[in-house]
Design an enzyme around this catalytic site. Sequence first.
Site, PDB file in Angstrom:
ATOM      1  N   GLY A 141     -14.368  61.159 -39.186  1.00 50.25           N
ATOM      2  CA  GLY A 141     -13.797  62.305 -38.550  1.00 50.25           C
ATOM      3  C   GLY A 141     -14.707  62.564 -37.451  1.00 50.25           C
ATOM      4  O   GLY A 141     -15.926  62.018 -37.444  1.00 50.25           O
TER       5      GLY A 141
ATOM      6  N   GLU B  77     -16.681  67.584 -33.044  1.00 46.92           N
ATOM      7  CA  GLU B  77     -17.852  68.381 -32.424  1.00 46.92           C
ATOM      8  C   GLU B  77     -19.183  67.436 -31.856  1.00 46.92           C
ATOM      9  O   GLU B  77     -19.615  67.885 -31.255  1.00 46.92           O
ATOM     10  CB  GLU B  77     -18.297  69.216 -33.646  1.00 46.92           C
ATOM     11  CG  GLU B  77     -16.981  70.168 -33.837  1.00 46.92           C
ATOM     12  CD  GLU B  77     -17.266  70.940 -35.284  1.00 46.92           C
ATOM     13  OE1 GLU B  77     -17.168  70.218 -36.150  1.00 46.92           O
ATOM     14  OE2 GLU B  77     -17.483  72.189 -35.214  1.00 46.92           O
TER      15      GLU B  77
HETATM   16 MO1  MOS Z   1     -15.239  74.061 -35.263  1.00 46.48          MO
HETATM   17  S1  MOS Z   1     -16.595  75.353 -34.503  1.00 46.48           S
HETATM   18  O1  MOS Z   1     -15.976  73.818 -36.847  1.00 46.48           O
HETATM   19  O2  MOS Z   1     -13.811  74.932 -35.429  1.00 46.48           O
END
Ligand code: MOS
Length: 694
Positions: A657, A660
Amino acid sequence: MPANPPIIGQPLNRYEGRAKVTGRANYAADNPASGLLHAWPVASPIAAGEIARLDPSAAERAPGVVAVLHHRNVPALRRPPDDMAHGLKAGEMRPPFEDEKIYYAGQFVAVVLAETLEQARWAAKRVKVDYRAAPHALTLDQGIAAHGAKTQADEKNHRGDPDAVFAAAPAQVDATYTTPVEVHHAMELHATLAEWQDDGLVVHDSTQWTYGQPRTLAHVLGLPPEKVRVLAPFIGGGFGAKLFLWPHTVLAAVAARQLRRPVKFVLPRSLQFTCAGHRPATRQRVRLGAERDGRLLAILHGSHSHTSLVTDYVESCGEATSVLYGCANVSVTHDLVPVNVGTPTSMRAPGACPGTFALESAMDELALKLALDPAELRRRNVPVRDEDRQLPWSSIHFRDCIDLATQRFGWARRTADVGSMRSGREILGWGFASATWPAIRQVAEVRVELRADGTARVVCGTQDIGTGTYTVLAQVVSELTGLPFAKIEVAIGDSALPRGPISGGSMVTATVVPAVAQATRAALAQRQAGRSPAIGEARTAPGDELRRFSFRSFGAHCVEVRWDPEISRLRVARITTVVDAGRIINHKTARNQIEGALLMGLGMALLEESIYDPRSGRVANDNLADYHVAVHADAPQLDVTLLDRPDPHIGEFGAKGLGEIGITGIAAAIGNAVFHATGRRIRDLPITIEKLLA
Ligand code: MOS
């Protein structure tokens, strides 16, 4: 039976791309409803105090107005517990209209329901509210003075003897970094359309958590959870702002219940600054002690971040600090400071994003002190294991990320002296930083149906916030059945479907892919046995491997900025990023995630900041003309590489995944490049021209 060539990994176009670009994809506020009422909020202009008098009579007489709801005519609502495992968690735990108290500017004090949006908005101005203002605290220092700081015991992380070892270290850095309030600002505004049908509430909502949103909302309203259904087939971005329940959704449901008509509540952009979360301000002191050869001896990372007076939200800035590098002596602490602003929440790579700005800036300062190449400093500290949890990594390719990023960027041509690289009248600055984010996997339930007509359907109660979830689900079914991608139907974004993961923490792909694979194989076995339609179901969850390995992703950024001293222009010219996120299921949607995160990080580094007026406590730049996000004109050349090496322990296909991880470290890489170009170390984001010229 598998299709040839393999479909996993292919850069396929989005499953729902055509529906989106042709306008057929209905977002929450696009849904029709007969007898619809429109909501417009009345927001507090003061940041602390209470409502002295609220007179809705003029608004109630305004054309088209059906009701004005406020703290005196809305029945008591319940606070939800903080229990994510059971789908219970709100962004702001205080229910709207709980009492007459005001905790932040922008807090809802009333909501007008009218036949048209314009009528609701016009009438909202006619709700007369008198306030008794009290002194407010906005900054970390004001918050500490007024309320003190709450030390977070569970965020504390300690090994070795960091204070003594730091004090005796041959090379030391001791610097404090600050980051401002930032707001997610998804393109799609927060929106809820709530409607009572038969005996239950149907909610079209822009949410990242189809599973939790109905449960939390039901709890707040005092309803059994099965009475609330949430639909979110399309979501125009979330970035964390849409993970949890916010007051506007509660009020849409409350109004729909009280007025027995469908209610649409679209949160105005100006109130997204206050009523749907933000990344809180942080102040972080980082101390690094190292050997002369660059090996880290001690890391101390102490941070403060703010929260609201109604809900504790912890921005755990030290999340990555104890594991990003090998180091025997580590201290990570966190202090929480309540102030009079709306409640903060997770924003893309919460904790690690501001945290790596501080840590990776400090690493650059250490490299300078040691006269060591900044990328080489990282190589010398690659962590052989997770020293915090004392576990081996499930897989780690951090060094390869550093090597490949520097190679692709041409880092070997970098000359170390400040301002030493030029191109015409521009000064080039080259900066480096590491990236990291946990690789999380959770529970998923999936059903796959193979039909006699050669089509298939895969369902899961997760959602696609723009990241590629639809596409990934279809790809796995296509891969395992040999059916063409176009023959796979995907149903997600509905709380009536089997339980799927929250779109947060970059965990959806790693969570759903093993479940889809298992359900598909179960369906294939059914077909083998002659059943039609063949239905396979699976529930998958991580197991024992969580106790045997630490799961994490790593990456590296190289950045070039160009500084034109004649006209004081700073721009980011190019970014090279290499990320290891295990097996890549779709190279197009995956690269798109990292590119988006890099641009968001560029905005963080140079542009983004919510500015509170110290007198009123209101956000002064509460619109997208004054709050600047990075746009196409700011976009540098982006060179993103995904290593694509399956993690052997995270689950079938080995996808970790991603998303972020792209925003971790990037603001530091940009700041480090700015230093290399200008000799100015700006430790307070954003790095504006004013700060560079000061
Ligand atoms: Mo993200 S801040 O885990 O949507």
